[in-house]
Every structure is written in structure tokens, then in C-alpha cells.
Scaffold this active site. Structure first.
Site, PDB file in Angstrom:
ATOM      1  CB  CYS A  52     -37.505  27.872 -41.863  1.00  0.00           C
ATOM      2  SG  CYS A  52     -39.205  27.587 -42.384  1.00  0.00           S
ATOM      3  CB  CYS A 103     -41.967  25.717 -40.639  1.00  0.00           C
ATOM      4  SG  CYS A 103     -43.103  24.371 -40.333  1.00  0.00           S
ATOM      5  CB  CYS A 148     -39.500  30.854 -43.335  1.00  0.00           C
ATOM      6  SG  CYS A 148     -39.269  29.750 -41.935  1.00  0.00           S
TER       7      CYS A 148
END
Length: 298
Positions: free
Chosen positions: A96, A24, A101
Site C-alpha cells: 500500500c 494490500c 496496509c
């Protein structure tokens, strides 16, 4: 047709990945939760990592949410995706939802499980913690498919062989239990196996007519399945078979469990001198550990 997360998880499980990376942006919340849960469930030998494109610091609510389900995150920290060797990773899961991401340039199976950022949720600490719990529980549901828990009834318990000692030490170290004196005098180890994997251990360490119950350890993904109790009962039966008068132990976390099993708390200084002279009593367990006794013979 787009795969569901379950289809993706089943496909990933079938590929038997050896290194799974969670990504992330900040590597502080979602990917840290995923790392902790996956570490607890993955078989021995599977490497689990997490990283971010703009790493921050491990969120304390992630630590608390993991601790609530028995997962120790003390070895986790935020790190950059650039620190992960690209050639070593064979599965990447991006998490994400609101942000872009980080890209992964290495060759690997790629999955995207977009989940809301719990660090951005809620106005109070209670609301934020609840957001972390929700993401945690969703990740546990998905990672249970990737790393399914073996049926504890299929686990086989037997006397350990000398060749099991390295795996016993590795399991104890993973669970932050004393391992430096494994293979010492008077020790009889029992091990639990799931297929070829060692997933549990317990030992009796004899000291005269008494014995030290030690090294009761269960792989995280099999905890709360009854395997720990089965290992303990195996050790208790061995103690009875060999005429042991009393069992002693030191614990920092499991005193209530052992009290339910019939042990009583005693002052550490009242343990028999031969038991108190063991390496575990003298050097390996902290002074804060609770000393317990179970009298089983005349």
C-alpha cells in the site's frame, strides 16, 4: 539508515523463505500482480499468497497485465488476510502507498514496498492498463532479486528416471498441460535440472514408426531463455537416432513456435491411426488443439 528495496530484496532472498505473502487493502491489483509474478519466478516448493484487509475482486487489468508477460492468473482470487494461517508465513511484503496496509500479527520477516494503486489511476482504459503495466514492471524488477533466474546455460538435460515422474507431473499440471497419462507405454522423457530442481521436460511417445512429441514444459521463470528449444532439440535428436519417420503433436498455444521449428499444421483426422489412438489425441487434448507434423525420416 533505511534499507533500499534492493537491500531488502537481497536480505529476503538470503533467508530462503518458504511462504511469501503479499498484502494490500482490496487484494485486487498490486498484491495480485505480485502474487502472479512471484509464482512464476519462485522455485518449486515455495508457497506464494496474497490477501487484503477489505478483499474485493481480481481486477481485470491485473489479469491482462500479467497475461502480457506470459503469466496465467486463472487460479488467483481476492481473499481476506484472516484466511491465511499466521504460523505458516515467514515473509510478508506490504504494497500500500495511499492507504493503511493490513497488519500482520504472525512472526515473519516484514518488508514494505509502497507502490501506487493502479486501479485508482487514469481516466481511460488505456491509461489504467498502462498504470498496471508500470506497477507490474516494478514488481518484476524487485522480485527478480528475491527469486533470481538461474542461468539457462547451467541447466543440465538428461534422460528421466522413474523417480522423476512425480516432479514431471507436477510441472505439467502447474502449466495446465496433460499429465494423467505420464508413464504410459512407449514414452521416453528428458528432463532439465537446475541443481536438484526439475525445471523442464519433454517426451517422445512412440507409435510404430512415428512418435508423438509431448509434454514440452519449462518452469515459468526459465521460459524465453532458450531452454524449451534445447529440450525440443534433445527430443528431435532422439527421434532421429531411433529412426522415427515423423513427429506429431497437439498444441493450443505454441503453433507459431513449432512452425518456426519446421512443423506444419495438418487436419487432426489425417494423423496416423496409431497416433490418433493415443490417450492424448483421444481424451486429453481439446478438439480446438492444433495438430502438427514434422517428417524427419524416409
Amino acid at each position: 539508515m533505511t534499507e533500499t528495496w534492493r537491500e531488502e530484496a537481497e536480505r529476503l532472498r538470503a533467508s530462503a523463505p518458504r511462504h511469501v505473502l503479499f498484502l494490500c487493502v482490496a487484494n485486487s491489483a498490486r498484491s495480485q500482480l505480485a502474487e502472479g509474478i512471484a509464482r512464476a519466478r519462485a522455485p518449486a516448493g515455495v508457497r506464494i499468497s496474497s490477501a487484503g484487509s477489505q478483499p474485493g475482486t481480481l481486477n481485470p487489468f491485473a489479469v491482462k497485465a500479467l497475461a502480457e508477460v506470459g503469466i496465467d492468473s486463472s487460479g488467483q482470487f481476492s481473499k481476506s488476510v484472516s484466511e491465511i494461517p499466521a504460523g505458516d508465513v515467514d515473509a510478508v511484503i506490504t504494497l500500500c502507498a495511499e492507504e493503511v496496509c493490513p497488519a500482520w500479527l504472525g512472526k515473519a520477516t516484514r518488508l514494505h514496498w509502497g507502490l501506487p494503486d493502479p486501479a485508482a489511476a487514469g481516466a481511460t482504459d488505456a491509461e489504467r492498463l498502462q498504470a498496471f503495466r508500470q506497477v507490474r514492471d516494478e514488481l518484476r524488477r524487485r522480485l527478480a532479486v528475491v527469486f533470481p533466474q538461474p542461468d539457462a546455460s547451467l541447466v543440465h538435460i538428461e534422460v528421466a528416471s522413474p523417480g522423476d515422474l512425480p516432479a514431471i507431473r507436477a510441472l505439467l499440471e502447474r502449466l495446465h498441460l496433460p499429465a494423467a497419462d505420464v508413464s504410459g507405454a512407449g514414452q521416453t522423457f528428458f528432463v532439465a535440472r537446475s541443481g536438484d530442481e526439475l525445471v523442464g521436460a519433454v517426451a517422445l511417445e512412440r507409435h510404430g514408426e512415428d512418435a508423438l512429441l509431448r509434454s514440452l514444459a519449462v518452469a515459468p521463470r526459465l521460459q524465453s531463455t532458450g531452454l524449451g528449444k534445447a529440450l525440443y532439440l534433445q527430443a528431435l535428436a532422439e527421434a532421429g537416432r531411433t529412426g522415427t519417420r515423423a513427429l506429431y503433436l497437439l498444441t493450443t498455444t505454441a503453433a507459431p513456435w513449432f512452425e518456426e521449428a519446421g512443423f506444419r499444421r495438418i487436419d487432426r483426422a489425417s494423423a496416423p491411426a496409431v497416433v490418433a489412438g493415443s490417450e492424448e489425441f483421444r481424451a486429453l487434448c481439446p478438439a480446438s488443439a492444433v495438430c502438427m507434423e514434422l517428417v524427419i525420416g524416409g
